[in-house]
Design an enzyme around this catalytic site. Structure first.
Site, PDB file in Angstrom:
ATOM      1  N   GLU A 136      91.619 -16.794  50.212  1.00  0.00           N
ATOM      2  CA  GLU A 136      92.849 -17.554  50.487  1.00  0.00           C
ATOM      3  C   GLU A 136      94.120 -16.717  50.399  1.00  0.00           C
ATOM      4  O   GLU A 136      95.053 -16.903  51.183  1.00  0.00           O
ATOM      5  CB  GLU A 136      92.946 -18.763  49.535  1.00  0.00           C
ATOM      6  CG  GLU A 136      92.031 -19.923  49.897  1.00  0.00           C
ATOM      7  CD  GLU A 136      90.604 -19.789  49.399  1.00  0.00           C
ATOM      8  OE1 GLU A 136      90.213 -18.692  48.952  1.00  0.00           O
ATOM      9  OE2 GLU A 136      89.879 -20.788  49.470  1.00  0.00           O
TER      10      GLU A 136
HETATM   11  N1  COA Z   1      89.631 -22.303  60.645  1.00  0.00           N
HETATM   12  C1  COA Z   1      89.744 -22.538  61.956  1.00  0.00           C
HETATM   13  N2  COA Z   1      89.053 -21.876  62.903  1.00  0.00           N
HETATM   14  C2  COA Z   1      88.206 -20.931  62.482  1.00  0.00           C
HETATM   15  C3  COA Z   1      88.030 -20.630  61.119  1.00  0.00           C
HETATM   16  C4  COA Z   1      88.792 -21.355  60.189  1.00  0.00           C
HETATM   17  N3  COA Z   1      88.670 -21.180  58.859  1.00  0.00           N
HETATM   18  N4  COA Z   1      87.123 -19.643  61.028  1.00  0.00           N
HETATM   19  C5  COA Z   1      86.744 -19.343  62.266  1.00  0.00           C
HETATM   20  N5  COA Z   1      87.398 -20.105  63.159  1.00  0.00           N
HETATM   21  C6  COA Z   1      87.280 -20.097  64.621  1.00  0.00           C
HETATM   22  C7  COA Z   1      87.881 -18.843  65.204  1.00  0.00           C
HETATM   23  O1  COA Z   1      89.278 -18.979  65.359  1.00  0.00           O
HETATM   24  C8  COA Z   1      87.129 -18.744  66.518  1.00  0.00           C
HETATM   25  O2  COA Z   1      87.717 -19.639  67.445  1.00  0.00           O
HETATM   26  P1  COA Z   1      87.818 -19.237  69.020  1.00  0.00           P
HETATM   27  O3  COA Z   1      86.388 -19.164  69.469  1.00  0.00           O
HETATM   28  O4  COA Z   1      88.574 -20.378  69.607  1.00  0.00           O
HETATM   29  O5  COA Z   1      88.510 -17.917  69.056  1.00  0.00           O
HETATM   30  C9  COA Z   1      85.749 -19.284  66.158  1.00  0.00           C
HETATM   31  O6  COA Z   1      85.912 -20.031  64.960  1.00  0.00           O
HETATM   32  C10 COA Z   1      84.738 -18.217  65.910  1.00  0.00           C
HETATM   33  O7  COA Z   1      85.299 -17.323  64.988  1.00  0.00           O
HETATM   34  P2  COA Z   1      85.077 -15.736  65.102  1.00  0.00           P
HETATM   35  O8  COA Z   1      86.018 -15.078  64.147  1.00  0.00           O
HETATM   36  O9  COA Z   1      85.149 -15.312  66.535  1.00  0.00           O
HETATM   37  O10 COA Z   1      83.543 -15.656  64.641  1.00  0.00           O
HETATM   38  P3  COA Z   1      82.791 -14.522  63.837  1.00  0.00           P
HETATM   39  O11 COA Z   1      81.399 -15.036  63.685  1.00  0.00           O
HETATM   40  O12 COA Z   1      83.029 -13.195  64.437  1.00  0.00           O
HETATM   41  O13 COA Z   1      83.505 -14.496  62.374  1.00  0.00           O
HETATM   42  C11 COA Z   1      84.336 -15.464  60.315  1.00  0.00           C
HETATM   43  C12 COA Z   1      83.363 -15.586  61.523  1.00  0.00           C
HETATM   44  C13 COA Z   1      84.075 -16.700  59.453  1.00  0.00           C
HETATM   45  C14 COA Z   1      84.017 -14.194  59.517  1.00  0.00           C
HETATM   46  C15 COA Z   1      85.804 -15.385  60.792  1.00  0.00           C
HETATM   47  O14 COA Z   1      86.014 -16.405  61.772  1.00  0.00           O
HETATM   48  C16 COA Z   1      86.819 -15.582  59.693  1.00  0.00           C
HETATM   49  O15 COA Z   1      87.119 -14.643  58.963  1.00  0.00           O
HETATM   50  N6  COA Z   1      87.380 -16.818  59.578  1.00  0.00           N
HETATM   51  C17 COA Z   1      88.399 -17.131  58.583  1.00  0.00           C
HETATM   52  C18 COA Z   1      87.749 -17.416  57.263  1.00  0.00           C
HETATM   53  C19 COA Z   1      88.776 -17.697  56.182  1.00  0.00           C
HETATM   54  O16 COA Z   1      89.663 -16.913  55.911  1.00  0.00           O
HETATM   55  N7  COA Z   1      88.614 -18.863  55.526  1.00  0.00           N
HETATM   56  C20 COA Z   1      89.468 -19.265  54.451  1.00  0.00           C
HETATM   57  C21 COA Z   1      90.090 -20.576  54.801  1.00  0.00           C
HETATM   58  S1  COA Z   1      91.138 -21.145  53.508  1.00  0.00           S
END
Ligand code: COA
Length: 260
Positions: A136
């Protein structure tokens, strides 16, 4: 009840609750918060459910809170923002308080609230390569509503490093610090989840629920203050029909009724 963001299925006495927003890596928005709360209230109330498995469809267990939704919530008048946050906190509480044991099947990524869900379940089983993180702070926020659940599993000392750095860590490390019960090779994830379910189903159902409540009631007590609480607990429990069946089955060298 039909769900938009979850898949629910019964497999005998085991209720499967699957997060079903794979396109956003099962990030949770308001609809997920509502539905997870309802799903765990339903599991709690259903006599036919003896255990719940929480998992995520697609590449990852959960990427935590949906950041588009978080941004939207931040823009609401403060009272609405606060009410939404409390609702989210209560979702974690509903999972943690569910009287049915909850097994987490954790794979891919479990970031932010995904790590929080992992902490809220009773028995978390993950892949060794699963990526966790209390990330976070990287977004300019803190793991607030999940903090009580994470602190219970990993303690304040480890939380100081992980909450402040937001660093990511793998399933092996999650096991080492107590966030999960077991980390296994990917190919073994389902059999490891099943092994935990088999253990839970071989235990007395009321005893499992009581064990969960016992921890909640005793964890904060001093050794001295625990004496009246724990002695009453076992006195009450050993007089139940379930305990009588457990003792008798053992002495008769047969399986207890709840295993048939
Ligand atoms: N909220 C909203 N959307 C999210 C999300 C989140 N927490 N995590 C992933 N997504 C969305 C991405 O924006 C992407 O959308 P798009 O296809 O429209 O571009 C889709 O999910 C796929 O994500 P992507 O990053 O391309 O997939 P990945 O498998 O390569 O990576 C993660 C997955 C989880 C490692 C990466 O998405 C990430 O780091 N997400 C944020 C996690 C985070 O910080 N969570 C804390 C929340 S408080």
């Amino acid at each position: 009840m039909s769900y938009e963001t979850l898949e629910i299925a019964m497999d005998g006495p085991v209720r499967h609750v699957r997060l079903n927003r794979p396109d956003v890596r099962n990030a949770f928005n308001g609809a997920v918060v509502d539905e997870l709360t309802l799903a765990f209230e339903a599991a709690d109330a259903d006599d036919a459910t003896r255990a719940v498995v929480l998992s995520g469809n697609g590449k990852s267990f959960s990427a935590g809170a949906d950041l588009a939704w978080m941004k939207e919530q931040a823009g609401l008048p403060h009272a609405e923002n606060a009410a939404g946050a409390e609702h989210m906190a209560r979702m974690f509480l509903t999972i943690a308080r569910c009287r049915k044991p909850v097994v987490g099947r954790i794979h891919g990524h479990a970031l932010g609230g995904g790590s929080g869900l992992t902490a809220a379940v009773d028995v978390a089983v993950c892949t060794e390569t699963c990526v966790f993180g209390l990330t976070e702070v990287k977004l300019g926020i803190v793991p607030a509503v999940i903090s009580p659940f994470v602190l219970q599993k990993i303690g304040a000392g480890r939380a100081r490093t992980l909450f402040l750095t937001g660093e990511r860590f793998d399933g092996r490390e999650a096991q080492r610090i107590g966030l999960v019960h077991r980390a296994v090779a990917e190919a073994e994830l389902d059999s490891a989840v099943q092994a935990s379910i088999d253990e839970l189903l071989s235990a007395g159902p009321a005893a499992v629920a009581s064990a969960k409540e016992l921890i909640r009631n005793v964890a904060h007590l001093s050794l001295e203050d625990a004496v009246p609480v724990t002695s009453k607990w076992i006195a009450d429990l050993r007089a139940t029909d379930e305990a009588k069946e457990g003792f008798t089955a053992f002495l008769d060298k047969r399986r207890p009724g709840w295993m048939s």
